[in-house]
Design an enzyme around this catalytic site. Structure first.
Site, mmCIF file in Angstrom:
data_model
loop_
_atom_site.group_PDB
_atom_site.id
_atom_site.type_symbol
_atom_site.label_atom_id
_atom_site.label_comp_id
_atom_site.label_asym_id
_atom_site.label_seq_id
_atom_site.Cartn_x
_atom_site.Cartn_y
_atom_site.Cartn_z
ATOM 1 C CG ASP A 221 -1.953 1.250 1.323
ATOM 2 O OD1 ASP A 221 -2.734 1.250 0.515
ATOM 3 O OD2 ASP A 221 -1.669 2.003 2.510
ATOM 4 C CD GLU A 281 14.668 -13.462 3.964
ATOM 5 O OE1 GLU A 281 14.900 -12.641 4.510
ATOM 6 O OE2 GLU A 281 13.549 -14.083 4.497
#
Length: 562
Positions: A221, A281
């Site tokens: 956002d 990751e």
């Protein structure tokens, strides 16, 4: 960073867009379906949409032919801004369900070969978040520097002239600290100090909490607000038409500034690097799509997606807010074609913060009783232009923007700016599933959080399921065809200039393959000359007459040729 360094970074970004890998990543040029959690499907009867309600309706989303879905916030929240004021990033707001329901949803989406993303609000929290309560208590506690605090100006007022998106000063006085707290949106949404590495570590761990469940990525956002000018310098005034913004009516004071120091600052880029490292990751890497608003998004988007260490793609409001005429729109498309890397942006014609696209972008067609045809045109255009797309729930039904009376408003933005701005409740109304059911099948509650507009009943899903010419059936047909045209995900784009004023036409090209698309916004037939003859129709809707290199498009007709 000096002004010269900042300019150099921008030049680098817009001249080094990168190249699209082969095969392209799954997200590049994908089409997502935005689920407004509050209003999609209520499985518990409490008047709010919920997580299990979404899980129940996943087959409907799959059958649309989209690649995945994005959920708006469902985290615990006082709901001052419909969930964008988060008080716990690792939970579920009780009316929406439980954390275990989220895991069920992720697994069910993957079982149906749908990718799934959640909204994540990295830049601010609710003032009811435990972090803020502790930070606001004093200047010397463990979280004293977790938010953006500033001393008053010499006259006792705010430290600068920054304006909130919702109107009014972007600073809130907190007596316990005798300081102002920065809040770019509501007073109840204080900005996090993401330059504080303790804060950043917590934010990243909150992302991992959901990614560890198998989530495919996040819609981030308001990425233009991740940071701010470290010197808290005041913004300069704007001249007319200089400052694109999310909206909020012409009299919103937010539009009276150039947001040079409170939006899109260089200090945000290191924050994006850290967010991207978390996404990387995982195997495969998770996806980060950033909402970019309040700025010149089409020119600045490459800065946020360049070099594979920032965002994967951006999602902006340029095609919604920055054009008043069809020629303006064509100019904007020219600009986007020049600056944006194929697949690194998502075309958005409406979302939970803007009016329904058919009412907003094609009011004359709606007034003429041609709203379904106009909706089909927009769906075709949105999914054939360069980039991917996000379809907001109900766009596949061609829903028009309803009027919500003041006494029924839930949106704080509308309440603050009424009657200049009617707010966002109209687009957020519950999805109509069944015409004759209570609340059109959205909820069994006698008092849903918002009513289904009466005008939406005839557009209910069960009605459109039975009509082969409905907007819903067209959407499914369009998406099936799009899947047979993989070049649409990553092909370059050239907007044609020498076309009639009510036509948008363009060519998508990749590795020698070409697809020409044209749409007629006029309510009468329009003729145009094609760049070459003997083209064959690949997809069309409406009245079409094709003769060598001459093409006549009927009212609101669309076509794709190669």
């Amino acid at each position: 960073m000096s002004v010269t360094e900042r300019d150099a970074e921008l030049v680098y970004a817009i001249t080094h867009r990168g190249t699209v890998p082969e095969p392209p990543e799954w997200w590049r040029g994908a089409v997502f379906y935005e689920v407004y959690t509050h209003s999609f499907n209520d499985s518990s009867g409490n008047g709010y949409g919920d997580i299990r309600g979404i899980t129940e309706k996943l087959p409907y989303i799959r059958d649309l032919g989209v690649d995945g879905l994005w959920l708006t916030p469902f985290y615990p929240s006082p709901q001052q801004d419909n969930g964008y004021d988060v008080s716990d990033f690792r939970g579920v707001h009780p009316p929406f369900g439980k954390v275990e329901h989220v895991q069920e949803l992720i697994d069910a989406a993957h079982d149906l070969d749908l990718k799934i993303m959640f909204d994540f609000i990295a830049g601010h929290t609710s003032d009811e978040h435990p972090w803020f309560k502790e930070s606001a208590a004093s200047r010397d506690n463990d979280k004293a520097h977790w938010y953006v605090w500033a001393d008053p100006a010499p006259d006792g007022g705010p430290p600068n002239n920054w304006i909130s998106s919702f109107g009014g000063r972007a600073w809130r006085w907190v007596p316990q600290r005798a300081q102002y707290c920065y809040r770019p949106f509501l007073a109840s949404q204080p900005a996090l100090n993401l330059r504080n590495q303790q804060v950043m570590a917590e934010v990243l761990d909150n992302m991992r909490f959901w990614l560890d469940m198998g989530l495919d990525g996040f819609r981030l956002d308001a990425i233009q607000c991740l940071s701010h000018d470290s010197e808290l310098r005041s913004n300069p005034p704007a001249r007319a038409t200089e400052n694109p913004s999310v909206g909020g009516g012409p009299n919103n004071p937010f539009k009276q500034q150039i947001h040079l120091f409170d939006r899109d600052v260089p200090e945000a880029i290191p924050i994006l690097h850290q967010l991207r490292r978390v996404a990387n990751e995982y195997d495969p890497p998770r996806v980060l799509i950033g909402e970019l608003a309040d700025v010149d998004s089409s020119r600045l988007a490459p800065k946020y997606t360049v070099d594979n260490d920032r965002l994967h793609a951006v999602y902006d409001f340029d095609l919604i807010n920055r054009a008043d005429t069809l020629r303006d729109w064509t100019s904007m498309l020219h600009l986007r074609s020049r600056y944006l890397m194929p697949g690194s942006s998502l075309n958005v014609f409406t979302n939970h913060d803007s009016p329904r696209s058919v009412s907003n972008l094609m009011p004359k067609a709606c007034a003429a009783g041609r709203a379904p045809d106009a909706a089909k045109l927009l769906l075709f255009l949105q999914t054939t232009l360069m980039g991917g797309a996000i379809l907001f729930q109900g766009e596949e039904l061609g829903l028009q923007q309803p009027h919500i009376p003041f006494e029924e408003l839930q949106d704080p933005w509308a309440k603050a700016l009424w009657p200049d701005f009617e707010g966002r409740d109209g687009v957020r109304c519950p999805l109509p599933w069944t015409r004759e059911a209570l609340n059109c099948g959205f909820s069994d509650s006698e008092t849903p959080w918002l009513k289904v507009p009466h005008d939406h009943r005839d557009s209910a899903i069960d009605v459109q399921e039975q009509d082969p010419d409905s907007v819903l059936q067209f959407t499914r047909k369009l998406m099936r065809w799009r899947r047979t045209m993989p070049m649409l995900r990553t092909a370059s784009e050239r907007i044609f200039e020498d076309v009639p004023s009510k036509v948008i036409a363009f060519e998508r090209e990749k590795a020698g393959d070409s697809l020409i698309c044209a749409v007629n916004f006029a309510l009468k037939p329009t003729e145009l000359t094609l760049p070459r003859s003997s083209l064959q129709t690949q997809f069309s809707r409406g009245e079409i007459a094709l003769d060598q290199d001459s093409l006549t498009l009927g009212p609101l007709a669309v076509i794709a040729l190669c």
